[in-house]
Write a protein that holds these residues in place. Sequence first.
Motif, PDB file in Angstrom:
ATOM      1  N   SER A 119      50.202   5.991  34.082  1.00 44.91           N
ATOM      2  CA  SER A 119      50.305   6.856  33.100  1.00 44.91           C
ATOM      3  C   SER A 119      49.457   7.907  32.933  1.00 44.91           C
ATOM      4  O   SER A 119      48.141   7.896  33.040  1.00 44.91           O
ATOM      5  CB  SER A 119      50.406   5.927  31.689  1.00 44.91           C
ATOM      6  N   MET A 120      49.882   9.152  32.865  1.00 44.04           N
ATOM      7  CA  MET A 120      49.071  10.476  32.920  1.00 44.04           C
ATOM      8  C   MET A 120      49.120  11.173  31.686  1.00 44.04           C
ATOM      9  O   MET A 120      50.383  11.823  31.689  1.00 44.04           O
ATOM     10  CB  MET A 120      49.228  11.144  34.325  1.00 44.04           C
ATOM     11  N   HIS A 121      48.197  11.446  30.872  1.00 46.27           N
ATOM     12  CA  HIS A 121      48.411  12.340  29.654  1.00 46.27           C
ATOM     13  C   HIS A 121      48.394  13.782  30.105  1.00 46.27           C
ATOM     14  O   HIS A 121      47.383  14.177  30.828  1.00 46.27           O
ATOM     15  CB  HIS A 121      47.203  12.176  28.834  1.00 46.27           C
ATOM     16  N   ALA A 122      49.367  14.480  29.848  1.00 50.51           N
ATOM     17  CA  ALA A 122      49.253  15.784  30.347  1.00 50.51           C
ATOM     18  C   ALA A 122      50.135  16.659  29.587  1.00 50.51           C
ATOM     19  O   ALA A 122      51.595  16.491  29.507  1.00 50.51           O
ATOM     20  CB  ALA A 122      50.049  15.843  31.962  1.00 50.51           C
ATOM     21  N   MET A 123      49.510  17.397  28.765  1.00 57.78           N
ATOM     22  CA  MET A 123      50.242  18.208  27.742  1.00 57.78           C
ATOM     23  C   MET A 123      50.237  19.715  28.233  1.00 57.78           C
ATOM     24  O   MET A 123      51.508  20.244  28.238  1.00 57.78           O
ATOM     25  CB  MET A 123      49.508  18.326  26.313  1.00 57.78           C
ATOM     26  N   GLY A 124      49.162  20.336  28.644  1.00 53.96           N
ATOM     27  CA  GLY A 124      49.443  21.694  29.166  1.00 53.96           C
ATOM     28  C   GLY A 124      50.065  22.013  30.431  1.00 53.96           C
ATOM     29  O   GLY A 124      50.084  21.127  31.219  1.00 53.96           O
ATOM     30  N   GLY A 125      50.566  23.049  30.692  1.00 54.71           N
ATOM     31  CA  GLY A 125      51.409  23.432  31.860  1.00 54.71           C
ATOM     32  C   GLY A 125      50.352  23.127  33.109  1.00 54.71           C
ATOM     33  O   GLY A 125      50.881  22.730  34.213  1.00 54.71           O
ATOM     34  N   ARG A 126      49.036  23.575  33.087  1.00 53.95           N
ATOM     35  CA  ARG A 126      48.108  23.383  34.218  1.00 53.95           C
ATOM     36  C   ARG A 126      47.998  21.888  34.670  1.00 53.95           C
ATOM     37  O   ARG A 126      48.135  21.597  35.856  1.00 53.95           O
ATOM     38  CB  ARG A 126      47.131  24.185  33.897  1.00 53.95           C
ATOM     39  N   THR A 127      47.803  21.079  33.453  1.00 57.07           N
ATOM     40  CA  THR A 127      47.653  19.777  33.731  1.00 57.07           C
ATOM     41  C   THR A 127      48.624  19.189  34.371  1.00 57.07           C
ATOM     42  O   THR A 127      48.912  18.455  35.427  1.00 57.07           O
ATOM     43  CB  THR A 127      47.311  19.019  32.471  1.00 57.07           C
ATOM     44  N   ILE A 128      50.077  19.374  33.712  1.00 57.01           N
ATOM     45  CA  ILE A 128      51.199  18.864  34.124  1.00 57.01           C
ATOM     46  C   ILE A 128      51.326  19.085  35.712  1.00 57.01           C
ATOM     47  O   ILE A 128      51.552  18.275  36.599  1.00 57.01           O
ATOM     48  CB  ILE A 128      52.381  19.361  33.369  1.00 57.01           C
ATOM     49  N   GLU A 129      51.234  20.560  36.007  1.00 52.78           N
ATOM     50  CA  GLU A 129      51.239  20.915  37.699  1.00 52.78           C
ATOM     51  C   GLU A 129      50.227  20.157  38.251  1.00 52.78           C
ATOM     52  O   GLU A 129      50.684  19.628  39.589  1.00 52.78           O
ATOM     53  CB  GLU A 129      51.019  22.426  37.625  1.00 52.78           C
ATOM     54  N   ARG A 130      48.969  19.818  37.859  1.00 56.86           N
ATOM     55  CA  ARG A 130      48.073  19.241  38.803  1.00 56.86           C
ATOM     56  C   ARG A 130      48.430  17.832  38.988  1.00 56.86           C
ATOM     57  O   ARG A 130      48.354  17.545  40.287  1.00 56.86           O
ATOM     58  CB  ARG A 130      46.775  19.133  37.971  1.00 56.86           C
ATOM     59  N   MET A 131      48.851  17.135  37.911  1.00 58.18           N
ATOM     60  CA  MET A 131      49.066  15.623  38.213  1.00 58.18           C
ATOM     61  C   MET A 131      50.576  15.499  38.641  1.00 58.18           C
ATOM     62  O   MET A 131      50.457  14.901  39.702  1.00 58.18           O
ATOM     63  CB  MET A 131      49.248  15.221  36.627  1.00 58.18           C
ATOM     64  N   VAL A 132      51.442  16.239  38.658  1.00 57.55           N
ATOM     65  CA  VAL A 132      52.776  16.068  39.483  1.00 57.55           C
ATOM     66  C   VAL A 132      52.447  16.508  40.515  1.00 57.55           C
ATOM     67  O   VAL A 132      53.027  15.726  41.703  1.00 57.55           O
ATOM     68  CB  VAL A 132      53.892  17.179  38.838  1.00 57.55           C
ATOM     69  N   ASP A 133      52.025  17.616  41.123  1.00 59.99           N
ATOM     70  CA  ASP A 133      51.813  17.864  42.515  1.00 59.99           C
ATOM     71  C   ASP A 133      50.898  16.861  43.261  1.00 59.99           C
ATOM     72  O   ASP A 133      51.195  16.626  44.294  1.00 59.99           O
ATOM     73  CB  ASP A 133      50.947  19.245  42.624  1.00 59.99           C
ATOM     74  N   ARG A 134      50.047  16.084  42.680  1.00 57.35           N
ATOM     75  CA  ARG A 134      49.197  15.161  43.413  1.00 57.35           C
ATOM     76  C   ARG A 134      50.037  13.748  43.616  1.00 57.35           C
ATOM     77  O   ARG A 134      50.063  13.146  44.586  1.00 57.35           O
ATOM     78  CB  ARG A 134      47.916  14.776  42.597  1.00 57.35           C
ATOM     79  N   VAL A 135      50.670  13.308  42.540  1.00 55.70           N
ATOM     80  CA  VAL A 135      51.511  12.170  42.630  1.00 55.70           C
ATOM     81  C   VAL A 135      52.733  12.395  43.344  1.00 55.70           C
ATOM     82  O   VAL A 135      53.201  11.341  44.108  1.00 55.70           O
ATOM     83  CB  VAL A 135      51.754  11.583  41.195  1.00 55.70           C
TER      84      VAL A 135
END
Length: 537
Positions: free
Chosen positions: A338-354
């Motif tokens: 589970s990855m907490h990601a609210m802001g667009g930059r965090t979402i992008e970082r997490m999605v791109d990695r996984v």
Amino acid sequence: MRTSNISVFTNGKIFTSDERLPFADTMVVQDGRIIWIGCQKDMPIQYSTGKTVVDLEGQRIIPGFVDAHMHPVMLADFRKKITAMPPEISSIGDLVQAIRQRRSVQGPGQWIEGWGYDEQGLKEKRSPTRYDLDRGCSDAPVSIMRTCAHIRCVNSMALKLTGIDRNTPDPPGGEIERDANGEPTGVLKENARNLLAPLMPMESADQKVSNLLELGELLTSQGITAICDMGNLDPSDNYPIYEAAAQKGFRQKTGIYYMWDFHADDPAFQIPKERMNRNRQIFAAGLKLIGDGSISGRTAWMNRPYRGATDNYGICVCSDHLIETAIDFCKKNHCQLSMHAMGGRTIERMVDRVCQESCWTPEGVPHVRMEHVTDPTKDSIQKAAAHGIAFVTQPIFLYAESASYLSNLGAEWMKRTYPIPQMLKEGVLVGFSTDAPATFWSVPSDPFPGLKLAVTRVAADGTDCGQDARIDIGTALRLYTRCAAQAAGFPDIGMLAVGYQADFAVLSDDILTVSPDDMDKICVTRTYIGGECVYRR
């Protein structure tokens, strides 16, 4: 066919969350599971006589709510603390008085704790500071948690006990807020809030169990039959607390996530294999990472600056080390991340990695679930859909915190947050939840305000939150039941269908036909878990 323990529930308006058979009026339950569902006139003859019959009295029936993201042990504990939100507290002055009152009934040196404040919910439209809290109490440490649970405000004694002064550096992924003279204001953001963790008082295990049993009664009264515990603000293990509570009557099915920040550097950390059996009432689901903060606290890591700022994009609170070690652990143990990601930059970082990984969980369980997903780009949404990443989000945030969203984002940006129709159109598995107690609402686990926001996109204070992002009530219910269960990997719940567990709620009004403006007035009159009535209003 064995016919013992068969109950026939009939004369109901059953919404199943199963698109293959959306509606029914009768279901047959044996040993806690549905063995037949449909129209009474089509019911097999063997169920028509000699069985227990329950008249649903023409009321609307829905599957039990699955709150796929909350912090129940924290919520159960917080309910004993100062509630720093309306109607009890509407100003910093009210908070100061509440602290004085709490101090008057306990001795010096004992911690005073509270939770729930939001700057926009206070008359002063600002955060409390150490100096405000000092007016309430100066001879005992005070800690008031912000509604998002990503920020603490503490008094001078708490700072002193923690050793925080003007020379203390900000921890990685955190901020010690300072005034114009460089002195700490008492506001500790993101990872800085954890500097207090070793000093905070801990409830005994017995008290935590007692608190959880009380909370379980509230949840059943709200029709919530399954939950996910998304981790603590300390390294304690909630699993034994739930097991003990279940032995004493706690009924909700529960998936537990471990906050990886507290375990990543412990080579001895492991989750016992027997805990990962998802067919148990209480099971270990996987790990939780915190990628950024909150929109209302201006700490979510965004793609553009917050309103009124030129260089404040929020805070990235998760290191590459945490991400890589969490992925490695989850792959080796075939558990969910589970990855907490609210802001667009965090979402992008997490999605791109996984997206670089193949699914590592058992069939039917998303290997990765993103939490909150407030401001995703179209590219991130499409990548998540293509790689089987689930989104678990909270419509209650906009409903209860619109003033903060308006202040921090502005009207047009706010209206584009939580683009649920776009997520669904692209094929993302989306589940609803509350994140209670990290919600600016006095009863934060209540599902109905969030449903109302999803359908109307109008906040509690009347703010238009973007009419293009509305969904219909049938879709909203599915996201809060079947889809939430799927996102969290619960087996055989979330739908009223053959083979599924008979977990359902009876509503006071027909949520499918009532005016959306009155949706938050609906209440649960009965809750069933495994075909057994566990709550009656």
